[in-house]
Scaffold this active site. Structure first.
Site, mmCIF file in Angstrom:
data_model
loop_
_atom_site.group_PDB
_atom_site.id
_atom_site.type_symbol
_atom_site.label_atom_id
_atom_site.label_comp_id
_atom_site.label_asym_id
_atom_site.label_seq_id
_atom_site.Cartn_x
_atom_site.Cartn_y
_atom_site.Cartn_z
ATOM 1 N N GLU A 81 0.820 -1.217 0.000
ATOM 2 C CA GLU A 81 0.000 0.000 0.000
ATOM 3 C C GLU A 81 0.853 1.266 0.000
ATOM 4 O O GLU A 81 1.828 1.378 0.737
ATOM 5 C CB GLU A 81 -0.928 0.014 1.219
ATOM 6 C CG GLU A 81 -1.909 -1.149 1.268
ATOM 7 C CD GLU A 81 -2.945 -1.114 0.147
ATOM 8 O OE1 GLU A 81 -3.049 -0.077 -0.540
ATOM 9 O OE2 GLU A 81 -3.644 -2.143 -0.030
ATOM 10 N N CYS A 144 -8.415 -1.850 7.976
ATOM 11 C CA CYS A 144 -6.994 -1.843 7.588
ATOM 12 C C CYS A 144 -6.505 -0.422 7.324
ATOM 13 O O CYS A 144 -5.453 -0.015 7.827
ATOM 14 C CB CYS A 144 -6.759 -2.725 6.358
ATOM 15 S SG CYS A 144 -6.833 -4.481 6.746
ATOM 16 N N HIS A 168 -1.407 -5.552 2.001
ATOM 17 C CA HIS A 168 -2.602 -6.385 1.891
ATOM 18 C C HIS A 168 -2.237 -7.688 1.167
ATOM 19 O O HIS A 168 -1.437 -7.670 0.227
ATOM 20 C CB HIS A 168 -3.698 -5.659 1.086
ATOM 21 C CG HIS A 168 -4.718 -4.962 1.938
ATOM 22 N ND1 HIS A 168 -4.999 -3.618 1.798
ATOM 23 C CD2 HIS A 168 -5.541 -5.426 2.914
ATOM 24 C CE1 HIS A 168 -5.955 -3.286 2.674
ATOM 25 N NE2 HIS A 168 -6.301 -4.363 3.356
HETATM 26 N N1 PCA Z 1 -8.660 -6.855 6.290
HETATM 27 C C1 PCA Z 1 -9.617 -5.798 6.495
HETATM 28 C C2 PCA Z 1 -9.617 -5.551 7.971
HETATM 29 C C3 PCA Z 1 -8.942 -6.728 8.592
HETATM 30 C C4 PCA Z 1 -8.277 -7.411 7.466
HETATM 31 O O1 PCA Z 1 -7.508 -8.368 7.559
HETATM 32 C C5 PCA Z 1 -9.351 -4.563 5.636
HETATM 33 O O2 PCA Z 1 -8.762 -4.703 4.566
HETATM 34 O O3 PCA Z 1 -9.743 -3.468 6.019
#
Ligand code: PCA
Length: 216
Positions: A81, A144, A168
């Site tokens: 990200e 997140c 992610h």
């Molecule tokens: N993914 C979610 C919140 C917790 C996770 O593992 C997100 O991308 O916001």
């Protein structure tokens, strides 16, 4: 004394029984890399509380580097990200059944913070290792992004040299099997990807200059 790298992963959410981010991060607990050692922490998938756990862990451990990791079901690859934005806009309720819509995370905070990890270098090294990866221009507006923004705000407010960012990851194959048509990645590959992200962060205090954006 060893310097500390903090890795965080999330508890399961949205009817999943497993969250690959925590499954991967927990495997790296205690990993020594040169003068560094990894501490792993699990975060609740709950607005506010997740950030509190991160803030406390950062205060307690005083890490040099923090990489927060989360599941992004449907993403095609390891998504490094670039940017955290100052908004919560949940498409689903969090694990406390709260669905926050259009609320700033930090009142009066800047609209966004950039990751201070070498995101392009990480993507480059992941691809070189045969692992699909790309820079992502949005971490979403759920828990997140909330954690990512709050973490970067903490680093900014403290004016420390701590570098931090968010990665992610896709579903595990066993999850994708219940969501036909979605991409997945084996846990061992995710763990290896996180090792590469850590090593690359240690090796690059300045990012490489390499195209990684989008036309739209
Ligand atoms: N993914 C979610 C919140 C917790 C996770 O593992 C997100 O991308 O916001």
């Amino acid at each position: 004394m060893k310097k500390i790298i903090l890795l965080t992963g999330f508890e399961p959410f949205n009817k999943e029984t497993i969250n690959p981010s925590w499954e991967a991060v927990r495997q790296l607990e205690g990993w020594h890399e040169g003068e560094f050692v990894v501490h792993a922490r699990q975060l609740p998938c709950v607005f506010g509380r997740a950030l509190k756990v991160v803030h406390q862990a950062v205060e307690e451990l005083q890490p040099s580097i923090v990489i927060a990791v989360g599941q992004a079901g449907g993403r095609l690859d390891i998504s490094v990200e670039r940017i955290a934005i100052n908004i919560d806009d949940a498409p689903i309720p969090d694990n406390q059944h709260r669905q926050i819509v259009d609320q700033t995370i930090i009142n009066g905070g800047p609209a966004a913070y950039f990751s201070t990890l070498p995101i392009k270098a990480i993507v480059h090294e992941l691809r070189a290792a045969g692992l699909p990866a790309s820079v992502s221009q949005t971490a979403g507006t759920f828990v997140c992004n909330h954690v990512f923004y709050g973490l970067m705000h903490q680093a900014h407010e403290w004016g420390t040299t701590m570098r931090a960012g968010f990665i992610h990851i896709p579903y595990l194959p066993e999850q994708a099997a219940r969501h036909p048509g979605t991409a997945s990645m084996q846990l061992a590959d995710v763990v290896e990807a996180l090792r590469i992200a850590v090593r690359t962060t240690l090796a690059h205090t300045i990012d490489v200059r390499e195209a990684g954006g989008l036309t739209h």
